[in-house]
Scaffold this motif. Structure first.
Motif, mmCIF file in Angstrom:
data_model
loop_
_atom_site.group_PDB
_atom_site.id
_atom_site.type_symbol
_atom_site.label_atom_id
_atom_site.label_comp_id
_atom_site.label_asym_id
_atom_site.label_seq_id
_atom_site.Cartn_x
_atom_site.Cartn_y
_atom_site.Cartn_z
ATOM 1 N N ILE A 1 0.856 -1.190 0.000
ATOM 2 C CA ILE A 1 0.000 0.000 0.000
ATOM 3 C C ILE A 1 0.889 1.236 0.000
ATOM 4 C CG2 ILE A 1 -1.794 1.286 1.211
ATOM 5 C CD1 ILE A 1 -2.596 -1.292 2.601
ATOM 6 N N ASP A 2 0.673 2.102 -0.989
ATOM 7 C CA ASP A 2 1.382 3.378 -1.044
ATOM 8 C C ASP A 2 0.487 4.440 -0.416
ATOM 9 O OD1 ASP A 2 3.028 5.507 -1.677
ATOM 10 O OD2 ASP A 2 2.213 5.718 -3.707
ATOM 11 N N THR A 3 0.941 5.065 0.656
ATOM 12 C CA THR A 3 0.128 6.076 1.338
ATOM 13 C C THR A 3 0.610 7.478 0.965
ATOM 14 O OG1 THR A 3 1.545 6.176 3.304
ATOM 15 C CG2 THR A 3 -0.195 4.511 3.293
ATOM 16 N N GLY A 4 -0.229 8.461 1.235
ATOM 17 C CA GLY A 4 0.153 9.857 1.005
ATOM 18 C C GLY A 4 1.147 10.327 2.054
ATOM 19 N N GLY A 5 1.715 11.505 1.825
ATOM 20 C CA GLY A 5 2.698 12.053 2.761
ATOM 21 C C GLY A 5 2.064 12.435 4.091
ATOM 22 N N PHE A 6 2.652 11.968 5.189
ATOM 23 C CA PHE A 6 2.096 12.178 6.529
ATOM 24 C C PHE A 6 2.594 13.507 7.090
ATOM 25 C CE2 PHE A 6 2.203 11.765 11.157
ATOM 26 C CZ PHE A 6 0.922 11.285 11.419
ATOM 27 N N VAL A 7 1.617 14.370 7.442
ATOM 28 C CA VAL A 7 1.937 15.647 8.097
ATOM 29 C C VAL A 7 1.089 15.722 9.361
ATOM 30 C CG1 VAL A 7 1.965 18.156 7.900
ATOM 31 C CG2 VAL A 7 2.384 16.749 5.868
ATOM 32 N N SER A 8 1.730 15.618 10.524
ATOM 33 C CA SER A 8 0.975 15.582 11.782
ATOM 34 C C SER A 8 0.523 16.985 12.175
ATOM 35 C CB SER A 8 1.836 14.980 12.900
ATOM 36 O OG SER A 8 2.990 15.763 13.109
ATOM 37 N N GLY A 9 -0.709 17.060 12.690
ATOM 38 C CA GLY A 9 -1.230 18.308 13.222
ATOM 39 C C GLY A 9 -1.542 19.374 12.204
ATOM 40 N N SER A 10 -1.675 19.000 10.928
ATOM 41 C CA SER A 10 -1.944 19.987 9.891
ATOM 42 C C SER A 10 -3.426 20.362 9.870
ATOM 43 C CB SER A 10 -1.532 19.437 8.524
ATOM 44 O OG SER A 10 -1.948 20.297 7.486
ATOM 45 N N ILE B 1 5.739 -2.316 8.225
ATOM 46 C CA ILE B 1 5.710 -0.910 7.833
ATOM 47 C C ILE B 1 7.068 -0.504 7.284
ATOM 48 C CG2 ILE B 1 5.351 1.456 8.649
ATOM 49 C CD1 ILE B 1 3.789 0.009 11.058
ATOM 50 N N ILE B 2 7.054 0.126 6.116
ATOM 51 C CA ILE B 2 8.260 0.757 5.577
ATOM 52 C C ILE B 2 8.173 2.255 5.892
ATOM 53 C CG2 ILE B 2 9.453 1.449 3.471
ATOM 54 C CD1 ILE B 2 8.721 -1.267 2.280
ATOM 55 N N PHE B 3 9.134 2.738 6.675
ATOM 56 C CA PHE B 3 9.201 4.163 7.042
ATOM 57 C C PHE B 3 10.278 4.792 6.178
ATOM 58 C CE2 PHE B 3 10.812 7.229 10.560
ATOM 59 C CZ PHE B 3 10.232 8.304 9.886
ATOM 60 N N MET B 4 9.871 5.607 5.201
ATOM 61 C CA MET B 4 10.816 6.152 4.242
ATOM 62 C C MET B 4 11.212 7.580 4.608
ATOM 63 S SD MET B 4 10.707 6.007 0.110
ATOM 64 C CE MET B 4 11.423 4.375 0.149
ATOM 65 N N VAL B 5 12.518 7.845 4.535
ATOM 66 C CA VAL B 5 13.065 9.183 4.800
ATOM 67 C C VAL B 5 13.973 9.569 3.635
ATOM 68 C CG1 VAL B 5 12.898 9.070 7.319
ATOM 69 C CG2 VAL B 5 14.909 8.110 6.173
ATOM 70 N N ASP B 6 14.441 10.808 3.647
ATOM 71 C CA ASP B 6 15.167 11.376 2.510
ATOM 72 C C ASP B 6 16.592 11.745 2.924
ATOM 73 O OD1 ASP B 6 16.108 12.825 0.377
ATOM 74 O OD2 ASP B 6 14.337 14.098 0.163
ATOM 75 N N ALA B 7 17.569 11.082 2.299
ATOM 76 C CA ALA B 7 18.969 11.356 2.638
ATOM 77 C C ALA B 7 19.396 12.737 2.155
ATOM 78 C CB ALA B 7 19.869 10.292 2.014
ATOM 79 N N ALA B 8 18.722 13.263 1.133
ATOM 80 C CA ALA B 8 19.123 14.562 0.571
ATOM 81 C C ALA B 8 18.846 15.710 1.536
ATOM 82 C CB ALA B 8 18.400 14.802 -0.753
ATOM 83 N N THR B 9 17.785 15.592 2.323
ATOM 84 C CA THR B 9 17.418 16.675 3.251
ATOM 85 C C THR B 9 17.811 16.372 4.690
ATOM 86 O OG1 THR B 9 15.212 15.730 3.534
ATOM 87 C CG2 THR B 9 15.470 17.382 1.815
ATOM 88 N N GLY B 10 18.087 15.097 4.991
ATOM 89 C CA GLY B 10 18.410 14.733 6.368
ATOM 90 C C GLY B 10 17.165 14.673 7.233
ATOM 91 N N ILE B 11 17.368 14.536 8.541
ATOM 92 C CA ILE B 11 16.249 14.418 9.479
ATOM 93 C C ILE B 11 15.624 15.793 9.717
ATOM 94 C CG2 ILE B 11 15.573 13.769 11.825
ATOM 95 C CD1 ILE B 11 17.929 11.831 11.871
ATOM 96 N N ILE B 12 14.296 15.846 9.558
ATOM 97 C CA ILE B 12 13.581 17.075 9.903
ATOM 98 C C ILE B 12 12.501 16.734 10.924
ATOM 99 C CG2 ILE B 12 14.022 18.044 7.605
ATOM 100 C CD1 ILE B 12 11.097 17.562 6.931
ATOM 101 N N GLU B 13 11.809 17.741 11.398
ATOM 102 C CA GLU B 13 10.845 17.550 12.484
ATOM 103 C C GLU B 13 9.736 16.562 12.119
ATOM 104 O OE1 GLU B 13 7.896 20.195 15.410
ATOM 105 O OE2 GLU B 13 9.039 21.154 13.803
ATOM 106 N N LEU B 14 9.264 16.599 10.855
ATOM 107 C CA LEU B 14 8.206 15.681 10.430
ATOM 108 C C LEU B 14 8.665 14.224 10.533
ATOM 109 C CD1 LEU B 14 6.747 17.511 7.284
ATOM 110 C CD2 LEU B 14 5.641 17.203 9.508
ATOM 111 N N ASP B 15 9.949 13.962 10.204
ATOM 112 C CA ASP B 15 10.499 12.610 10.348
ATOM 113 C C ASP B 15 10.504 12.183 11.817
ATOM 114 O OD1 ASP B 15 11.080 12.338 7.594
ATOM 115 O OD2 ASP B 15 12.956 13.446 7.863
ATOM 116 N N GLU B 16 10.913 13.088 12.689
ATOM 117 C CA GLU B 16 10.985 12.760 14.116
ATOM 118 C C GLU B 16 9.597 12.494 14.691
ATOM 119 O OE1 GLU B 16 13.054 16.147 15.593
ATOM 120 O OE2 GLU B 16 15.046 15.245 15.315
ATOM 121 N N ASN B 17 8.592 13.269 14.239
ATOM 122 C CA ASN B 17 7.221 13.042 14.716
ATOM 123 C C ASN B 17 6.711 11.658 14.319
ATOM 124 O OD1 ASN B 17 7.199 15.615 15.754
ATOM 125 N ND2 ASN B 17 6.080 16.523 14.042
ATOM 126 N N MET B 18 6.990 11.289 13.076
ATOM 127 C CA MET B 18 6.523 9.979 12.623
ATOM 128 C C MET B 18 7.309 8.856 13.273
ATOM 129 S SD MET B 18 5.364 8.871 8.871
ATOM 130 C CE MET B 18 4.158 7.549 8.785
#
Length: 437
Positions: free
Chosen positions: A55-64, A86-103
């Motif tokens: 299952i491909d889900t949309g981008g998760f944005v908490s508290g939006s 669950i596959i938790f995908m992150v982006d090496a180009a941008t590094g860790i951001i707050e949205l990654d930490e929330n998820m």
């Protein structure tokens, strides 16, 4: 066994690209702009002889407060709850951001295996920078590039290794035909089950999502013995904010793996939905038998002589290309033609498990090939010498010839049409392979 993997993560980390890579086809729309994926995509991945649902889900944005992002977040939560891994995908180009930490904080509380996949690791420098993602605290971490495909083998190995054989199958039900009743919420799935067995086996109400889980019921009446699976599929009714449609799709996907024949129930007034078509195409890909039941036909007013015929014609246009399926117009409340639907499902089951004698197969199809030869490709005259049915669940046929790679889709479709014309394969997907003789 039904095994489902949900791909999650914040917007624009490459989830849909990775989804396409797993399915080996471009199914999900991909763009550099975040938020492209709003509807869920479903597919089947195959690795090392094992299949699992993705299952491909949309981008998760908490508290939006954004209406789309709130809906996406809700559906991501459902996917996480229903998936086996669950596959938790992150982006090496941008590094860790707050949205990654929330998820990450939310996923660390999950009891299911979580595979942290660091995407866009395209070179050695990116690999060194990506080491910061170890700080998120996940045991399974993989470095991939969805575009080039590097690293995907390792994550696929880890997923298939986590799949366990399902040893919970009831011996009493083993070997019996299994019919899954699938469809959107509130089309009458539970009512159909109750009407068939003559008792209130499941709770029925006009509130969509009353059924809490898939329910297996053995039907052993009138010299017929099979298992009915009601897949309505809401686990809890206490949360009014749950996305009922998404839940029902996930539950139906899981039921497909168990079923031999899927009975797709649709509302005559509303017709077939995009979600129904998604499930229908998945069932076809998995090689399951299919029957379409048009429920609430008694509520259609001003019926004329050709109303059902015209409705069926329009329905088959929506179901194309695989539309050689039985369509039964029923009314569960009036008990109209409900047993005819079972007869249709039983016939499709027989069509699916039949073994056509090799001599009969060759006598008929070689004549059809003689009357319409395969087109000449690059000066090569293709000659099909021999046909046999392979010993697998879905009707699968091997055509032995001198140039198997030169047979194109139009001629393959011709051979499938000949098989359907001369043998009873209604409601059953057909697989055709060409082999070197």
């Amino acid at each position: 066994m039904s095994f489902t993997v949900a791909i999650t993560g914040r917007p624009n980390v490459g989830k849909s690209t990775f989804f396409n890579r797993l399915l080996e086809q471009r199914k999900a729309i991909v763009d550099d702009v975040s938020g492209v994926t709003r509807d869920r995509q479903y597919g089947v991945a195959d690795w090392a002889g094992k299949q699992f649902n993705v299952i491909d889900t949309g981008g998760f944005v908490s508290g939006s407060d954004d209406v789309f992002e709130k809906e996406i977040a809700k559906q991501v939560m459902i996917a996480i709850e229903e998936a086996n891994a669950i596959i938790f995908m992150v982006d090496a180009a941008t590094g860790i951001i707050e949205l990654d930490e929330n998820m990450a904080h939310m996923l660390r509380r999950s009891t299911k295996p979580v595979f942290l996949v660091v995407n866009k690791v395209d070179n050695h420098e990116r690999l060194l920078e990506a080491s910061e993602f170890y700080s998120l605290g996940f045991e399974h971490i993989f470095f991939v590039s969805s575009i080039s495909g590097s690293g995907t083998g390792e994550i696929l190995d880890a997923i298939t290794d986590s799949m366990k054989e399902d040893d919970s199958v009831n011996d009493e039900l083993a070997g019996l035909p299994k019919f899954a009743i699938i469809g959107q919420p509130n089309v009458g799935k539970s009512s159909l089950l109750n009407a068939l067995i003559g008792q209130e086996r499941t709770i029925v109400s006009n509130i969509a999502g009353t059924t809490r889980d898939t329910i297996h019921t053995r039907y052993n009446l009138y010299n017929k013995d099979f298992v009915l699976i009601d897949t309505a599929g809401i686990r809890r009714k206490n949360k009014v904010n749950e996305d009922l449609e998404f839940y029902s799709v996930i539950r139906a996907i899981k039921a497909l793996d168990e079923a031999d024949v899927c009975m797709l129930l649709i509302d005559a007034g509303k017709g077939i939905t995009a979600q129904d078509l998604a499930i229908y195409s998945l069932a076809e890909k998995k090689g399951k038998g299919l029957v379409v039941l048009v429920n609430k036909w008694d509520l259609i007013e001003d019926k004329k002589t050709n109303t059902a015929k015209d409705y069926e014609k329009e329905l088959k246009q929506r179901l194309a290309p695989f539309n050689d399926v039985p369509i039964v117009f029923i009314s569960v409340t009036e008990k109209q033609r409900i047993f005819q639907s079972i007869e249709a499902a039983l016939q499709v089951y027989e069509n699916r498990v039949q073994k056509i004698p090799t001599s009969k197969l060759n006598d008929i199809l070689l004549k059809a090939i003689e009357s319409y030869h395969p087109p000449v490709v690059r000066g090569n005259q293709v000659k099909i010498k021999y046909i046999t049915q392979l010993p697998v669940h879905t009707p699968t046929f091997a055509f032995f010839c001198n140039y198997p790679d030169d047979i194109k889709t139009p001629y393959k479709n011709y051979l499938e049409n000949q098989l359907r014309e001369h043998f009873n394969l209604k409601g059953v997907p057909i697989r055709i392979f060409f082999r070197k003789k």
